[in-house]
Design a protein around this motif. Structure first.
Motif, PDB file in Angstrom:
ATOM      1  N   UNK A 125      13.856   8.339   4.760  1.00 51.74           N
ATOM      2  CA  UNK A 125      12.494   7.788   4.681  1.00 51.74           C
ATOM      3  C   UNK A 125      11.414   8.863   4.576  1.00 51.74           C
ATOM      4  N   UNK A 126      11.523   9.916   5.388  1.00 49.06           N
ATOM      5  CA  UNK A 126      10.539  10.996   5.316  1.00 49.06           C
ATOM      6  C   UNK A 126      10.606  11.714   3.982  1.00 49.06           C
ATOM      7  N   UNK A 127      11.823  11.898   3.473  1.00 50.70           N
ATOM      8  CA  UNK A 127      11.998  12.535   2.175  1.00 50.70           C
ATOM      9  C   UNK A 127      11.441  11.664   1.055  1.00 50.70           C
ATOM     10  N   UNK A 128      11.664  10.358   1.134  1.00 47.91           N
ATOM     11  CA  UNK A 128      11.166   9.433   0.112  1.00 47.91           C
ATOM     12  C   UNK A 128       9.641   9.420   0.061  1.00 47.91           C
ATOM     13  N   UNK A 129       9.021   9.573   1.205  1.00 48.00           N
ATOM     14  CA  UNK A 129       7.559   9.592   1.266  1.00 48.00           C
ATOM     15  C   UNK A 129       7.001  10.753   0.458  1.00 48.00           C
ATOM     16  N   UNK A 130       7.594  11.939   0.620  1.00 43.99           N
ATOM     17  CA  UNK A 130       7.139  13.112  -0.117  1.00 43.99           C
ATOM     18  C   UNK A 130       7.437  12.986  -1.610  1.00 43.99           C
ATOM     19  N   UNK A 131       8.614  12.451  -1.935  1.00 49.19           N
ATOM     20  CA  UNK A 131       8.995  12.294  -3.339  1.00 49.19           C
ATOM     21  C   UNK A 131       8.090  11.291  -4.053  1.00 49.19           C
ATOM     22  N   UNK A 132       7.807  10.159  -3.401  1.00 55.67           N
ATOM     23  CA  UNK A 132       6.961   9.141  -4.023  1.00 55.67           C
ATOM     24  C   UNK A 132       5.521   9.627  -4.183  1.00 55.67           C
ATOM     25  N   UNK A 133       5.084  10.465  -3.250  1.00 65.21           N
ATOM     26  CA  UNK A 133       3.745  11.040  -3.374  1.00 65.21           C
ATOM     27  C   UNK A 133       3.660  11.945  -4.596  1.00 65.21           C
ATOM     28  N   UNK A 134       4.713  12.723  -4.834  1.00 63.81           N
ATOM     29  CA  UNK A 134       4.780  13.580  -6.015  1.00 63.81           C
ATOM     30  C   UNK A 134       4.800  12.722  -7.285  1.00 63.81           C
ATOM     31  N   UNK A 135       5.605  11.673  -7.289  1.00 64.72           N
ATOM     32  CA  UNK A 135       5.687  10.792  -8.456  1.00 64.72           C
ATOM     33  C   UNK A 135       4.335  10.136  -8.746  1.00 64.72           C
ATOM     34  N   UNK A 136       3.666   9.737  -7.694  1.00 62.32           N
ATOM     35  CA  UNK A 136       2.360   9.096  -7.858  1.00 62.32           C
ATOM     36  C   UNK A 136       1.333  10.071  -8.426  1.00 62.32           C
ATOM     37  N   UNK A 137       1.442  11.329  -8.013  1.00 61.33           N
ATOM     38  CA  UNK A 137       0.465  12.340  -8.420  1.00 61.33           C
ATOM     39  C   UNK A 137       0.706  12.842  -9.844  1.00 61.33           C
ATOM     40  N   UNK A 138       1.970  13.044 -10.210  1.00 62.18           N
ATOM     41  CA  UNK A 138       2.267  13.725 -11.471  1.00 62.18           C
ATOM     42  C   UNK A 138       3.039  12.891 -12.500  1.00 62.18           C
ATOM     43  N   UNK A 139       3.792  11.893 -12.060  1.00 59.25           N
ATOM     44  CA  UNK A 139       4.693  11.203 -12.980  1.00 59.25           C
ATOM     45  C   UNK A 139       4.267   9.783 -13.330  1.00 59.25           C
ATOM     46  N   UNK A 140       3.672   9.098 -12.393  1.00 61.21           N
ATOM     47  CA  UNK A 140       3.324   7.691 -12.623  1.00 61.21           C
ATOM     48  C   UNK A 140       2.044   7.569 -13.436  1.00 61.21           C
ATOM     49  N   UNK A 141       1.960   6.522 -14.206  1.00 51.89           N
ATOM     50  CA  UNK A 141       0.729   6.227 -14.941  1.00 51.89           C
ATOM     51  C   UNK A 141      -0.272   5.632 -13.961  1.00 51.89           C
ATOM     52  N   UNK A 142      -1.367   6.313 -13.794  1.00 52.78           N
ATOM     53  CA  UNK A 142      -2.336   5.911 -12.766  1.00 52.78           C
ATOM     54  C   UNK A 142      -3.165   4.727 -13.244  1.00 52.78           C
ATOM     55  N   UNK A 143      -3.330   3.774 -12.350  1.00 49.66           N
ATOM     56  CA  UNK A 143      -4.144   2.606 -12.618  1.00 49.66           C
ATOM     57  C   UNK A 143      -5.238   2.518 -11.562  1.00 49.66           C
ATOM     58  N   UNK A 144      -6.370   1.997 -11.973  1.00 46.08           N
ATOM     59  CA  UNK A 144      -7.476   1.853 -11.029  1.00 46.08           C
ATOM     60  C   UNK A 144      -7.111   0.929  -9.877  1.00 46.08           C
ATOM     61  N   UNK A 145      -6.337  -0.110 -10.174  1.00 38.78           N
ATOM     62  CA  UNK A 145      -5.995  -1.100  -9.154  1.00 38.78           C
ATOM     63  C   UNK A 145      -4.957  -0.598  -8.151  1.00 38.78           C
ATOM     64  N   UNK A 146      -4.332   0.567  -8.422  1.00 39.67           N
ATOM     65  CA  UNK A 146      -3.342   1.099  -7.484  1.00 39.67           C
ATOM     66  C   UNK A 146      -3.973   1.449  -6.140  1.00 39.67           C
ATOM     67  N   UNK A 147      -5.259   1.811  -6.151  1.00 38.00           N
ATOM     68  CA  UNK A 147      -5.948   2.223  -4.924  1.00 38.00           C
ATOM     69  C   UNK A 147      -6.863   1.129  -4.383  1.00 38.00           C
ATOM     70  N   UNK A 148      -6.682  -0.104  -4.860  1.00 41.41           N
ATOM     71  CA  UNK A 148      -7.621  -1.154  -4.517  1.00 41.41           C
ATOM     72  C   UNK A 148      -6.915  -2.430  -4.093  1.00 41.41           C
ATOM     73  N   UNK A 149      -7.426  -3.059  -3.032  1.00 39.69           N
ATOM     74  CA  UNK A 149      -6.991  -4.408  -2.665  1.00 39.69           C
ATOM     75  C   UNK A 149      -8.203  -5.331  -2.703  1.00 39.69           C
ATOM     76  N   UNK A 150      -7.963  -6.567  -3.087  1.00 35.93           N
ATOM     77  CA  UNK A 150      -9.060  -7.533  -3.191  1.00 35.93           C
ATOM     78  C   UNK A 150      -8.735  -8.784  -2.386  1.00 35.93           C
ATOM     79  N   UNK A 151      -9.806  -9.378  -1.850  1.00 34.25           N
ATOM     80  CA  UNK A 151      -9.702 -10.657  -1.125  1.00 34.25           C
ATOM     81  C   UNK A 151      -8.545 -10.621  -0.124  1.00 34.25           C
ATOM     82  N   UNK A 152      -8.632  -9.655   0.795  1.00 30.88           N
ATOM     83  CA  UNK A 152      -7.555  -9.436   1.755  1.00 30.88           C
ATOM     84  C   UNK A 152      -7.913 -10.072   3.091  1.00 30.88           C
ATOM     85  N   UNK A 153      -6.962 -10.815   3.667  1.00 33.90           N
ATOM     86  CA  UNK A 153      -7.149 -11.387   5.013  1.00 33.90           C
ATOM     87  C   UNK A 153      -5.946 -11.042   5.872  1.00 33.90           C
TER      88      UNK A 153
END
Length: 361
Positions: A125-153
C-alpha cells in the motif's frame, strides 16, 4: 529436519525466486516499451528519478501480484523434475508417505505466506501510493475534474451532516459549505459559509462570509461574520471516495477508514472491503496452490515436465479468472464481500483436498 527436507525446501525457495526473477524483468520491459515516450516528454525527469519513484515501486507491486503464479509454476517445475529423475520413486521406496513429502513444502509455503501477508498489508500500500503519485504527475492525462468534487454530502455521525457545492483539492478551497446538527429529527444548529479553505499547518478550516443559526423553542439566534477559523471532524481526504484509494492505505488505516465511513452512513463500502479481505486471502492461497501443484506433478507422466506445466498453467488461469470475477461481484452493493473474496480459495481448497486424498493412495 532431515537432509531430504532441507533439500526440498531449498529447491522450493530457489525455484520460486528464480521464476519470480524471470517474470518481473518481462513485465518491466513491456512497461518501458509502453511508457518510454511519456518519460521522454518530460525533460526534467531523470533516469534515477524514474527508477526510484516508479520502477522500484512497480517491481514491489508486480512481485506481489505475480507471487502466486511464480510459486505455482516453481512447484510444478521442480517437483516434476524430482519425479522425472525418479527421486520421488526412491522416497516412496523408503516408505516416505505423500503426507510426509508435503512437510518441507508446507514449511516453504508458510515462509512465503508470512512474507506475503506483511507485503500485502503494509509494504505494497505504501509503495502503491508513491507509484500512483508518480503516474498522476507524469504519466496520466490530467483533467480539471480530477482535483474537483461537486455536490458532495457526508454524514459525520448520527446527528451531524455536511454539504459542499464544490471542493478543489489542488487549491484546498471549497464553495457553499453547510454543516447541520440535529437532535433526533429536529435541527438545532446550522452553519453556512460562501467559502471554505483548508489550512494544513494547523488542521483547521477558514470559513469566509459565514452565518451561524441556532434554533431554540420559540426563537432563533443568528450570528454572522467575515472569517471564522475552526476545526471539524473531517479533513479534505474524507471528501474523496474512490476504490483506488484503498490500494494506497495500509490495512490498519483502511480498517479505521471503513469503520468511520460506516458510522458516517456511507452506503457501499464493498470495494474497500474487497481490497482489505483480498490482502489476507491471496497469501493464504499459497498453501492451496502448493498442495495442488505437488499433487499434479509428483507422478511421472508421459510427456515429462511439459504436460505438468501445461496442466498447472491451465489450473492457475482458472484460479485467477475465479478470483477476478469474485472481486467484481464482491464489490457490488449488498454483496457479502468476505464470502466472495474467499470463494476461489474455498473452491480450490476443495480441489486441493481431493487431489491430496487421491495422491495418498
Amino acid at each position: 529436519m532431515r537432509i531430504l527436507d532441507w533439500y526440498i525446501l531449498k529447491r522450493y525457495l530457489v525455484t520460486f525466486l528464480f521464476t519470480l526473477l524471470i517474470l518481473i524483468p518481462i513485465a518491466v520491459a513491456i512497461d518501458i516499451s509502453e511508457k518510454v515516450d511519456k518519460f521522454l516528454a518530460h525533460a526534467d525527469l531523470s533516469a534515477m528519478q524514474i527508477i526510484d519513484e516508479y520502477y522500484k515501486n512497480f517491481i514491489i507491486y508486480y512481485s506481489n501480484t505475480f507471487m502466486p503464479l511464480a510459486l505455482f509454476i516453481a512447484v510444478i517445475l521442480f517437483t516434476s523434475k524430482l519425479s522425472n529423475n525418479t527421486e520421488i520413486v526412491a522416497m516412496t521406496n523408503a516408505r516416505i508417505s505423500f503426507t510426509r513429502l508435503l512437510y518441507p513444502y508446507m514449511i516453504g509455503a508458510t515462509l512465503i505466506t508470512v512474507f506475503a501477508l506483511a507485503m500485502n498489508h503494509y509494504v505494497v500500500p505504501n509503495s502503491s501510493k508513491e507509484r500512483k503519485q508518480f503516474e498522476k504527475e507524469y504519466l496520466a492525462r490530467k483533467k480539471f475534474t480530477d482535483n474537483l468534487v461537486r455536490n458532495f454530502s457526508l454524514q459525520l455521525n448520527d446527528s451531524t451532516y455536511i454539504y459542499l457545492k464544490s471542493y478543489n483539492f489542488k487549491s484546498s478551497n471549497g464553495t457553499y459549505f453547510t454543516i447541520e446538527n440535529y437532535k433526533g429529527i429536529e435541527l438545532v444548529q446550522k452553519l453556512t459559509s460562501d467559502n471554505i479553505r483548508w489550512n494544513e499547518n494547523d488542521s483547521t478550516f477558514r470559513l469566509s462570509r459565514y452565518k451561524l443559526r441556532k434554533l431554540y423553542k420559540g426563537n432563533d439566534s443568528i450570528f454572522t461574520g467575515v472569517n471564522l477559523d475552526t476545526a471539524f471532524a473531517f479533513t479534505p481526504k474524507d471528501l474523496l471516495f474512490k476504490s483506488a484509494l484503498a490500494q494506497e492505505m495500509p490495512s490498519d488505516e483502511l480498517s479505521d477508514f471503513i469503520e468511520i465511513s460506516k458510522k458516517r452512513g456511507v452506503k457501499n463500502l464493498n470495494s474497500y472491503l474487497v481490497e482489505l479481505h483480498k490482502r489476507t486471502s491471496l497469501p493464504i492461497s499459497t498453501y492451496i496452490l502448493t498442495i495442488i501443484a505437488v499433487a499434479l506433478a509428483f507422478r511421472k507422466r508421459r510427456g515429462g515436465i511439459g504436460v505438468n506445466l501445461a496442466l498447472g498453467i491451465a489450473v492457475m488461469f482458472i484460479y485467477v479468472f475465479f478470483m477476478k470475477v469474485a472481486e467484481v461481484l464482491g464489490a457490488v452493493a449488498g454483496a457479502n464481500s468476505l464470502l466472495y473474496v474467499w470463494i476461489p480459495n474455498i473452491v480450490f481448497g476443495g480441489l486441493a483436498v481431493y487431489l491430496y486424498l487421491n495422491a495418498r493412495k
